[in-house]
Design a protein around this motif. Structure first.
Motif, mmCIF file in Angstrom:
data_model
loop_
_atom_site.group_PDB
_atom_site.id
_atom_site.type_symbol
_atom_site.label_atom_id
_atom_site.label_comp_id
_atom_site.label_asym_id
_atom_site.label_seq_id
_atom_site.Cartn_x
_atom_site.Cartn_y
_atom_site.Cartn_z
ATOM 1 N N TYR A 19 0.825 -1.208 0.000
ATOM 2 C CA TYR A 19 0.000 0.000 0.000
ATOM 3 C C TYR A 19 0.858 1.257 0.000
ATOM 4 O O TYR A 19 1.945 1.280 0.553
ATOM 5 N N ASP A 20 0.314 2.302 -0.632
ATOM 6 C CA ASP A 20 1.000 3.594 -0.663
ATOM 7 C C ASP A 20 0.989 4.237 0.721
ATOM 8 O O ASP A 20 1.893 4.992 1.066
ATOM 9 N N GLN A 35 -4.434 3.094 1.465
ATOM 10 C CA GLN A 35 -4.468 3.834 0.204
ATOM 11 C C GLN A 35 -3.541 3.172 -0.791
ATOM 12 O O GLN A 35 -2.403 2.811 -0.461
ATOM 13 N N LYS A 36 -4.042 2.979 -2.012
ATOM 14 C CA LYS A 36 -3.229 2.429 -3.099
ATOM 15 C C LYS A 36 -3.703 3.055 -4.406
ATOM 16 O O LYS A 36 -4.898 3.052 -4.704
ATOM 17 N N ASN A 37 -2.754 3.590 -5.162
ATOM 18 C CA ASN A 37 -3.073 4.236 -6.442
ATOM 19 C C ASN A 37 -4.180 5.280 -6.301
ATOM 20 O O ASN A 37 -5.119 5.326 -7.085
ATOM 21 N N SER A 38 -4.088 6.092 -5.255
ATOM 22 C CA SER A 38 -5.030 7.185 -4.978
ATOM 23 C C SER A 38 -6.446 6.706 -4.676
ATOM 24 O O SER A 38 -7.400 7.474 -4.784
ATOM 25 N N LYS A 39 -6.629 5.461 -4.312
ATOM 26 C CA LYS A 39 -7.929 4.909 -3.914
ATOM 27 C C LYS A 39 -7.823 4.375 -2.492
ATOM 28 O O LYS A 39 -6.753 3.959 -2.044
ATOM 29 N N ASP A 56 -12.616 7.082 -3.915
ATOM 30 C CA ASP A 56 -11.808 8.282 -4.146
ATOM 31 C C ASP A 56 -11.489 8.978 -2.831
ATOM 32 O O ASP A 56 -10.459 9.620 -2.702
#
Length: 125
Positions: A19-20, A35-39, A56
């Motif tokens: 995860y980010d 959060q991953k890839n802005s989701k 989002d």
């Protein structure tokens, strides 16, 4: 690779770094926002993915209703953290909390109301 995961205090990995970002566990629900890839999605308190990152935005854990307001594709709905299900689909242009135990919802210029459990009280018209 600048990714986050989870480990126990004894160093046992319970969630590989994928995860980010991983947020703090919510004490009321036991869920962990990721959060991953802005989701955004959720892990349970054991580090297991219970809702894949698809929103989002996830608003702060909600009022006494126990629901969480989520945003997907510029629309809003409600997520139930106990069942891991979207109880109100993300179809509303906005959701407002009212003092009388209802939520006011809008779809374009149409207004309706939801019950505290996220069900439709009055369809937008």
């Amino acid at each position: 690779n600048n990714l986050f995961g989870l480990a126990t205090t004894k160093g046992v990995v319970v969630c590989k770094p994928t995860y980010d970002y991983i947020y703090s566990k919510d004490d009321d629900t036991g869920l962990i926002k990721v959060q991953k890839n802005s989701k955004y999605g959720f892990l349970n308190s054991n580090g297991k993915l219970v809702v894949a990152p698809q929103y989002d935005y996830v608003f702060s854990f909600d009022d006494e209703s126990g629901l969480i307001k989520v945003q997907k594709n510029s629309n809003y709905g409600f997520f139930n953290p106990k069942t891991f299900k979207e109880v109100t689909p993300c179809i509303y242009s906005y959701i407002y909390s009212l003092d009388d135990g209802l939520y006011k919802v809008e779809i374009g210029n149409k207004t309706g109301f939801l019950n505290k459990d996220g069900s439709v009280f009055k369809k937008p018209e």
